[in-house]
Design an enzyme around this catalytic site. Structure first.
Site, mmCIF file in Angstrom:
data_model
loop_
_atom_site.group_PDB
_atom_site.id
_atom_site.type_symbol
_atom_site.label_atom_id
_atom_site.label_comp_id
_atom_site.label_asym_id
_atom_site.label_seq_id
_atom_site.Cartn_x
_atom_site.Cartn_y
_atom_site.Cartn_z
ATOM 1 N N LEU A 82 11.130 -20.746 -3.774
ATOM 2 C CA LEU A 82 10.073 -19.898 -3.204
ATOM 3 C C LEU A 82 8.825 -20.020 -4.050
ATOM 4 O O LEU A 82 8.897 -19.977 -5.273
ATOM 5 C CB LEU A 82 10.528 -18.425 -3.211
ATOM 6 C CG LEU A 82 9.527 -17.398 -2.682
ATOM 7 C CD1 LEU A 82 9.437 -17.466 -1.150
ATOM 8 C CD2 LEU A 82 9.914 -15.981 -3.111
ATOM 9 N N HIS B 190 2.873 3.076 -8.914
ATOM 10 C CA HIS B 190 2.744 1.626 -9.122
ATOM 11 C C HIS B 190 3.989 1.075 -9.832
ATOM 12 O O HIS B 190 4.483 0.008 -9.499
ATOM 13 C CB HIS B 190 1.500 1.307 -9.950
ATOM 14 C CG HIS B 190 0.214 1.736 -9.294
ATOM 15 N ND1 HIS B 190 -0.065 1.466 -7.980
ATOM 16 C CD2 HIS B 190 -0.867 2.404 -9.777
ATOM 17 C CE1 HIS B 190 -1.271 1.952 -7.673
ATOM 18 N NE2 HIS B 190 -1.765 2.528 -8.748
ATOM 19 N N ASP C 138 0.831 -1.208 0.000
ATOM 20 C CA ASP C 138 0.000 0.000 0.000
ATOM 21 C C ASP C 138 0.868 1.262 0.000
ATOM 22 O O ASP C 138 1.968 1.255 0.550
ATOM 23 C CB ASP C 138 -0.898 -0.030 1.251
ATOM 24 C CG ASP C 138 -2.041 0.960 1.152
ATOM 25 O OD1 ASP C 138 -2.293 1.488 0.057
ATOM 26 O OD2 ASP C 138 -2.690 1.211 2.191
HETATM 27 C C1 FPP Z 1 -1.808 0.123 -3.374
HETATM 28 O O1 FPP Z 1 -1.388 1.464 -3.442
HETATM 29 C C2 FPP Z 1 -1.250 -0.682 -4.446
HETATM 30 C C3 FPP Z 1 -1.948 -1.222 -5.476
HETATM 31 C C4 FPP Z 1 -3.404 -1.049 -5.635
HETATM 32 C C5 FPP Z 1 -1.304 -1.990 -6.551
HETATM 33 C C6 FPP Z 1 -0.109 -2.821 -6.194
HETATM 34 C C7 FPP Z 1 0.708 -3.023 -7.415
HETATM 35 C C8 FPP Z 1 2.055 -2.974 -7.491
HETATM 36 C C9 FPP Z 1 2.921 -2.835 -6.324
HETATM 37 C C10 FPP Z 1 2.775 -3.064 -8.789
HETATM 38 C C11 FPP Z 1 2.536 -4.262 -9.613
HETATM 39 C C12 FPP Z 1 2.728 -5.546 -8.933
HETATM 40 C C13 FPP Z 1 3.247 -6.640 -9.510
HETATM 41 C C14 FPP Z 1 3.244 -7.916 -8.760
HETATM 42 C C15 FPP Z 1 3.830 -6.615 -10.831
HETATM 43 P P1 FPP Z 1 -2.479 2.613 -3.536
HETATM 44 O O2 FPP Z 1 -2.641 2.970 -4.967
HETATM 45 O O3 FPP Z 1 -3.732 2.183 -2.851
HETATM 46 O O4 FPP Z 1 -1.764 3.754 -2.741
HETATM 47 P P2 FPP Z 1 -2.460 4.922 -1.888
HETATM 48 O O5 FPP Z 1 -3.216 4.267 -0.771
HETATM 49 O O6 FPP Z 1 -1.276 5.717 -1.400
HETATM 50 O O7 FPP Z 1 -3.325 5.682 -2.833
#
Ligand code: FPP
Length: 247
Positions: A135, A41, A24
């Site tokens: 893993l 992201h 997050d």
């Molecule tokens: C939450 O941050 C994160 C996500 C919704 C997406 C997670 C994806 C990645 C880390 C990249 C891709 C992953 C792989 C496995 C290739 P948020 O957008 O909710 O952040 P915020 O709460 O600060 O708005």
């Protein structure tokens, strides 16, 4: 690369077998830099690589990453597309390196909802890494904990309706065997980044006895050392599973 934290983890020897992560804070990381959320992201992908490396160094068996939730479908179409493109890019680029590391990738969730291109890319990474024994990496995509339990309820009631199962035979083990994570140990440790104290519909069944580590670090800043810090925190806990302290 040597790390004092990693040395301390190895000395203790009590390594969590399964670690789950709610990644997050990508959006906030981007906002702090006046960048579009998508770049947060993208940067988060590097943290995924670091976390996998760290998990192997620590000697975990299973790492589960929450990459896209059922709720994430409600984000603006542009952001959903950007996340799907990122997954495609990751799935196309990474299999060789993951295979070299001995990582076996599984993608868990409601994959019927994802577009064909992303589904094909995801199949590439799953097929390309099959057999890895260092893993097991679970990428949770289009995943929701309640949806997973509803799916299990349907599987079990269908078996009961067909006369293959008696209602009283449904217990913890039988239900667990119908989850996406069938056959895997429950997570010993859940890490959530960006300082939020919520489960957000993640692995609701599997996290019943899991230790929680809330890290203030935003996901794009999360690295091997942050993972080691979480494992050290876990090693300081005393896990009782509802029992009293041993005397
Ligand atoms: C939450 O941050 C994160 C996500 C919704 C997406 C997670 C994806 C990645 C880390 C990249 C891709 C992953 C792989 C496995 C290739 P948020 O957008 O909710 O952040 P915020 O709460 O600060 O708005």
């Amino acid at each position: 690369m040597s790390s004092q934290r990693l040395d301390r983890i190895r000395l203790s020897g009590d390594v969590p077998r399964h670690v789950a992560v709610i990644m997050d804070g990508n959006g906030r990381w981007a906002r702090q830099r006046s960048l579009p959320r998508q770049l947060g992201h993208r940067e988060g992908m590097e943290s995924v690589r670091e976390t996998i490396e760290g998990a192997i160094e620590v000697g975990m068996d299973v790492l589960t990453l929450f990459a896209f939730s059922t709720e994430n479908w409600n984000r603006p179409q542009r952001e959903v597309s950007a996340l799907m493109s990122l997954l495609q890019r990751y799935a196309r680029k990474e299999p060789d390196e993951l295979k070299r590391q001995g990582v076996e990738v599984h993608v868990l969730g409601d994959l019927d909802r994802i577009d064909n291109r992303t589904r094909r890319a995801v199949e590439t990474i799953v097929e390309g890494t099959a057999g890895g024994s260092e893993l097991r990496l679970n990428l949770m995509i289009s995943y929701g904990g309640r949806e997973e339990i509803i799916r299990s309820a349907r599987i079990l009631t269908e078996r009961v309706a067909r006369g293959e199962l008696l209602p009283e035979e449904i217990d913890d083990e039988v239900l667990s065997s119908t989850l996406f994570t069938a056959g895997l140990p429950d997570p010993d440790l859940l890490i959530r980044t960006s300082g939020e104290y919520r489960l957000s519909n993640f692995m609701l069944w599997q996290l019943a006895y899991t230790e929680l580590h809330i890290s203030p670090v935003l996901w794009p800043d999360f690295d091997r050392e942050s993972l080691f810090e979480a494992v050290l925190d876990y090693q300081r806990r005393e896990r009782r599973f509802g029992r009293v302290e041993a005397t």
